[in-house]
Design a protein around this motif. Structure first.
Motif, PDB file in Angstrom:
ATOM      1  N   ILE B  13      15.459  19.872  22.540  1.00  0.00           N
ATOM      2  CA  ILE B  13      15.059  19.220  21.467  1.00  0.00           C
ATOM      3  C   ILE B  13      16.168  18.890  20.455  1.00  0.00           C
ATOM      4  O   ILE B  13      16.138  18.061  19.439  1.00  0.00           O
ATOM      5  N   ALA B  14      17.079  19.644  20.615  1.00  0.00           N
ATOM      6  CA  ALA B  14      18.180  19.586  19.583  1.00  0.00           C
ATOM      7  C   ALA B  14      19.689  19.479  20.508  1.00  0.00           C
ATOM      8  O   ALA B  14      19.678  19.921  21.616  1.00  0.00           O
ATOM      9  N   ASP B  15      20.595  18.782  19.723  1.00  0.00           N
ATOM     10  CA  ASP B  15      21.787  18.377  20.111  1.00  0.00           C
ATOM     11  C   ASP B  15      23.156  19.093  19.588  1.00  0.00           C
ATOM     12  O   ASP B  15      23.716  18.468  18.886  1.00  0.00           O
ATOM     13  N   PRO B  16      23.331  20.206  19.929  1.00  0.00           N
ATOM     14  CA  PRO B  16      24.456  20.912  19.521  1.00  0.00           C
ATOM     15  C   PRO B  16      25.846  20.101  20.015  1.00  0.00           C
ATOM     16  O   PRO B  16      26.763  20.502  19.533  1.00  0.00           O
ATOM     17  N   ILE B  54      35.194  26.659  20.901  1.00  0.00           N
ATOM     18  CA  ILE B  54      33.574  26.131  20.862  1.00  0.00           C
ATOM     19  C   ILE B  54      32.637  27.411  20.491  1.00  0.00           C
ATOM     20  O   ILE B  54      31.734  27.145  19.887  1.00  0.00           O
ATOM     21  N   ARG B  55      32.930  28.446  21.069  1.00  0.00           N
ATOM     22  CA  ARG B  55      32.112  30.003  20.579  1.00  0.00           C
ATOM     23  C   ARG B  55      32.320  30.058  19.076  1.00  0.00           C
ATOM     24  O   ARG B  55      31.100  30.415  18.539  1.00  0.00           O
ATOM     25  N   GLU B  56      33.487  29.652  18.482  1.00  0.00           N
ATOM     26  CA  GLU B  56      33.675  29.796  16.939  1.00  0.00           C
ATOM     27  C   GLU B  56      32.726  29.086  16.359  1.00  0.00           C
ATOM     28  O   GLU B  56      32.323  29.228  15.250  1.00  0.00           O
ATOM     29  N   TYR B  57      32.708  27.812  16.705  1.00  0.00           N
ATOM     30  CA  TYR B  57      31.888  26.733  16.020  1.00  0.00           C
ATOM     31  C   TYR B  57      30.278  27.196  16.271  1.00  0.00           C
ATOM     32  O   TYR B  57      29.494  26.941  15.024  1.00  0.00           O
ATOM     33  N   LEU B  58      30.061  27.673  17.205  1.00  0.00           N
ATOM     34  CA  LEU B  58      28.609  28.161  17.538  1.00  0.00           C
ATOM     35  C   LEU B  58      28.271  29.086  16.493  1.00  0.00           C
ATOM     36  O   LEU B  58      27.036  29.476  16.293  1.00  0.00           O
ATOM     37  N   PHE B  64      24.172  24.973  13.234  1.00  0.00           N
ATOM     38  CA  PHE B  64      22.922  24.604  13.904  1.00  0.00           C
ATOM     39  C   PHE B  64      21.892  24.276  12.733  1.00  0.00           C
ATOM     40  O   PHE B  64      20.881  23.691  13.092  1.00  0.00           O
ATOM     41  N   ARG B  65      22.235  24.038  11.478  1.00  0.00           N
ATOM     42  CA  ARG B  65      21.353  23.719  10.349  1.00  0.00           C
ATOM     43  C   ARG B  65      21.086  22.135  10.512  1.00  0.00           C
ATOM     44  O   ARG B  65      19.878  21.856   9.926  1.00  0.00           O
ATOM     45  N   ASP B  66      21.984  21.381  10.832  1.00  0.00           N
ATOM     46  CA  ASP B  66      21.729  19.869  10.593  1.00  0.00           C
ATOM     47  C   ASP B  66      21.982  19.016  12.012  1.00  0.00           C
ATOM     48  O   ASP B  66      22.465  17.950  11.708  1.00  0.00           O
ATOM     49  N   ILE B  67      21.999  19.638  12.978  1.00  0.00           N
ATOM     50  CA  ILE B  67      22.119  19.002  14.404  1.00  0.00           C
ATOM     51  C   ILE B  67      21.125  17.984  14.500  1.00  0.00           C
ATOM     52  O   ILE B  67      20.150  17.976  14.034  1.00  0.00           O
TER      53      ILE B  67
END
Lengths: 175, 175
Positions: B13-16, B54-58, B64-67
């Motif tokens: 449902i979410a697009d990270p 990428i792990r640092e981004y996550l 994840f607040r506004d994806i």
């Protein structure tokens, strides 16, 4: 095959009540006796306006970060973790500011567990393991495995469940 | 009796991935084509040092607040929520700073759901519902209900699962 076991946090391995009583004493200058709490939860014995204060405590960032661990929970869970597929299952979602605090508390106090073993939910009805240890009988309503009620002042009158009296008692029953 | 349904978050449902690609472009001045991602996850196609990025981004608070929400997920979940006992089940525990962000994101984008319907875990093996929709086949390994694989670039080669192609396809299959 290893049996799986779900273990609750608050009032099973963690003691939020002690800290809530300390903060309540700080704010209102009074506390509760063990007799007053017999068969009741903390909010049962408080006036309505003070119940809101307790919710405010539980929603305060940091509240759950440094609460006491129940006696012997650490060494007994370390042994249970060798015998069972162990999961910590907390209905933490009611207090969203607690989520990271609870994660950090688990990592500090139970360093032998991995984040893969943590589960924070709103309603435990979708969690199915072979065994569940919890202080709230409502969490057993949809549970198909073997429930153990972790004894506490608030559930002293609950009937029909095998109990774990404390973590030393868990050694006799599960190890 | 209402059937229960567990719905995953990321890439269901979410697009990270969209946001990770944007941040990757910001930091490295390049991006990936849909062809490059065909049958692969984002980290499959990156050099080792960029995977850590990428792990640092996550792990960045707020990531994840506004994806973005996947198209039609909101209106279809609102209908599913009337027919089923619906739960959002995310393996969020790998990124503990995401926990509160994901909670807030769900409250913002799916205001018809209650916190009682959220479950953030490390390993979905203890979650049992009648139906599960997830983009990762590994989450079905211990699942006893009916799995639906939510189609994405990374699972395009997975076989043996009934698929949901997008949320409009879910209407036909589940409503």
């Amino acid at each position: 095959m290893q049996l799986s076991i779900a273990i609750d946090m608050d009032e099973t391995i963690a003691d939020p009540i002690k800290k809530a009583r300390e903060w309540y004493y700080r704010d209102f200058g009074k506390t509760f006796t063990t007799e007053e709490l017999h068969g009741k939860s903390l909010t049962d014995i408080l006036p309505a306006e003070h119940k809101l204060k307790i919710r405010e405590y539980l929603n305060t960032p940091g509240f759950f970060r440094d609460i006491d661990v129940f006696p012997h929970a650490q060494e007994v869970l370390e042994e249970l973790n060798k015998k069972y597929k162990l999961f910590i299952v907390s209905a933490a979602m009611e207090f969203p500011t607690s989520l990271k605090d609870k994660y950090d508390w688990l990592q500090d106090n139970f360093p032998f567990l991995s984040w893969k073993q943590f589960c924070f939910c709103g309603d435990k009805s979708i969690v199915q393991t072979d065994i569940m240890i919890d202080d709230l009988t409502r969490n057993f309503a949809h549970f198909k495995g073997k429930p153990y009620l972790y004894s506490g002042h608030h559930n002293i009158h609950a009937e029909g469940f095998e109990r774990i009296l404390d973590w030393q008692d868990a050694v006799a029953k599960l190890l």
